[in-house]
Design a protein around this motif. Structure first.
Motif, short mmCIF file in Angstrom:
data_model
loop_
_atom_site.label_atom_id
_atom_site.label_comp_id
_atom_site.label_asym_id
_atom_site.label_seq_id
_atom_site.Cartn_x
_atom_site.Cartn_y
_atom_site.Cartn_z
N LEU A 281 0.84 -1.20 0.00
CA LEU A 281 0.00 0.00 0.00
C LEU A 281 0.88 1.25 0.00
N ALA A 282 0.48 2.26 -0.76
CA ALA A 282 1.19 3.55 -0.81
C ALA A 282 0.21 4.62 -0.35
N LEU A 283 0.61 5.39 0.64
CA LEU A 283 -0.24 6.43 1.21
C LEU A 283 0.44 7.78 1.11
N PRO A 284 -0.31 8.83 0.73
CA PRO A 284 0.30 10.16 0.63
C PRO A 284 0.63 10.72 2.01
N LEU A 285 1.79 11.29 2.15
CA LEU A 285 2.19 11.90 3.42
C LEU A 285 1.70 13.34 3.42
N VAL A 286 0.39 13.47 3.57
CA VAL A 286 -0.28 14.77 3.61
C VAL A 286 -1.21 14.79 4.82
N GLU A 287 -1.53 15.99 5.28
CA GLU A 287 -2.34 16.14 6.48
C GLU A 287 -3.72 15.49 6.35
N ALA A 288 -4.32 15.52 5.16
CA ALA A 288 -5.63 14.92 4.96
C ALA A 288 -5.61 13.41 5.21
N CYS A 289 -4.47 12.78 4.96
CA CYS A 289 -4.33 11.33 5.14
C CYS A 289 -3.76 10.99 6.51
N VAL A 290 -2.61 11.55 6.84
CA VAL A 290 -1.91 11.21 8.08
C VAL A 290 -2.48 12.07 9.20
N ARG A 291 -3.15 11.42 10.14
CA ARG A 291 -3.80 12.14 11.24
C ARG A 291 -2.92 12.25 12.46
N GLU A 292 -2.05 11.25 12.68
CA GLU A 292 -1.22 11.26 13.87
C GLU A 292 0.05 10.46 13.61
N VAL A 293 1.17 11.00 14.05
CA VAL A 293 2.43 10.28 14.05
C VAL A 293 2.87 10.23 15.51
N ASP A 294 2.96 9.02 16.06
CA ASP A 294 3.34 8.84 17.45
C ASP A 294 4.63 8.02 17.48
N LEU A 295 5.76 8.72 17.51
CA LEU A 295 7.05 8.03 17.50
C LEU A 295 7.25 7.21 18.76
N ASP A 296 6.78 7.70 19.90
CA ASP A 296 6.95 6.97 21.16
C ASP A 296 6.21 5.64 21.15
N ARG A 297 5.02 5.61 20.58
CA ARG A 297 4.22 4.38 20.53
C ARG A 297 4.48 3.59 19.25
N GLY A 298 5.27 4.15 18.33
CA GLY A 298 5.63 3.43 17.12
C GLY A 298 4.50 3.23 16.14
N ARG A 299 3.65 4.26 15.99
CA ARG A 299 2.53 4.09 15.07
C ARG A 299 2.15 5.39 14.37
N ILE A 300 1.48 5.19 13.24
CA ILE A 300 0.91 6.29 12.45
C ILE A 300 -0.56 5.96 12.27
N VAL A 301 -1.42 6.94 12.52
CA VAL A 301 -2.85 6.77 12.30
C VAL A 301 -3.22 7.58 11.06
N VAL A 302 -3.91 6.92 10.12
CA VAL A 302 -4.34 7.58 8.89
C VAL A 302 -5.86 7.63 8.84
N ALA A 303 -6.37 8.60 8.10
CA ALA A 303 -7.82 8.76 7.92
C ALA A 303 -8.36 7.59 7.10
N THR A 304 -9.61 7.25 7.33
CA THR A 304 -10.24 6.21 6.53
C THR A 304 -10.46 6.74 5.13
N GLY A 305 -10.53 5.83 4.17
CA GLY A 305 -10.77 6.21 2.78
C GLY A 305 -9.54 6.25 1.91
N PHE A 306 -8.36 6.13 2.50
CA PHE A 306 -7.13 6.15 1.71
C PHE A 306 -6.64 4.75 1.36
N ALA A 307 -7.11 3.76 2.10
CA ALA A 307 -6.75 2.37 1.83
C ALA A 307 -7.98 1.64 1.30
N PRO A 308 -7.77 0.68 0.39
CA PRO A 308 -8.92 -0.09 -0.10
C PRO A 308 -9.57 -0.86 1.04
N GLU A 309 -10.85 -1.10 0.91
CA GLU A 309 -11.58 -1.86 1.92
C GLU A 309 -11.03 -3.28 1.97
N ALA A 310 -11.00 -3.82 3.19
CA ALA A 310 -10.54 -5.21 3.37
C ALA A 310 -11.56 -6.17 2.81
#
Length: 160
Positions: free
Chosen positions: A129-158
């Protein structure tokens, strides 16, 4: 294994020659012009090289090092040479390996690499999967917890 003092971070690549004196364009150059200033030390193939000439051509950095460097070679600096980031800022290399999930909690994979793009950088995940590194997509970057939260709608449905 912690090697922070010797870990290198890529700040560009040796590009095509510029002139006849050994100068070359820096491809994928860091936004920080001080990286390529006269006297700056860059690592090429893991060995230090000093910038002897620094100028710009067509808005891009052009440098000459104190030794030959093969085209395509990575130009890097030590991690401790990087200035600290401000609150809410991070370096691209810090994102590699972070888990990525949608706002609802669905796991999407881990960041395999951050690829520079024309309009914006792209998070390439180990799942393809390729996701744009833009504010509309990337909602949170948490380096301490080791995760990135992205908005729904940027990845295909499972597939269920």
């Amino acid at each position: 294994m912690s090697r922070s003092s010797t870990e290198l971070v890529t700040v560009g690549r040796v590009g095509r020659p510029h002139g006849l004196d050994g100068s070359f364009f820096v491809e994928q150059a860091s936004d920080d012009p001080k990286r390529f200033a006269v006297g700056a030390v860059l690592h090429v193939d893991g060995r230090p090289a000093r910038v002897e000439v620094s100028k710009r051509s067509g808005g891009r950095p052009v440098i000459r090092l104190d030794r030959e460097s093969p085209r395509g070679a990575e130009l890097a600096v030590t991690r401790e040479a990087l200035p600290p980031t401000a609150e809410g800022e991070y370096y691209s290399f810090q994102l590699v390996g972070l888990a990525v999930e949608e706002a609802g909690g669905r796991a999407l994979g881990r960041v395999a690499q951050v690829t520079p793009g024309v309009a914006h950088d792209v998070l390439e995940l180990d799942t393809g999967l390729a996701l744009p590194l833009v504010e509309a997509c990337v909602r949170e970057v948490d380096l301490d917890r080791g995760r990135i939260v992205v908005a729904t709608g940027f990845a295909p449905e499972a597939d269920d």
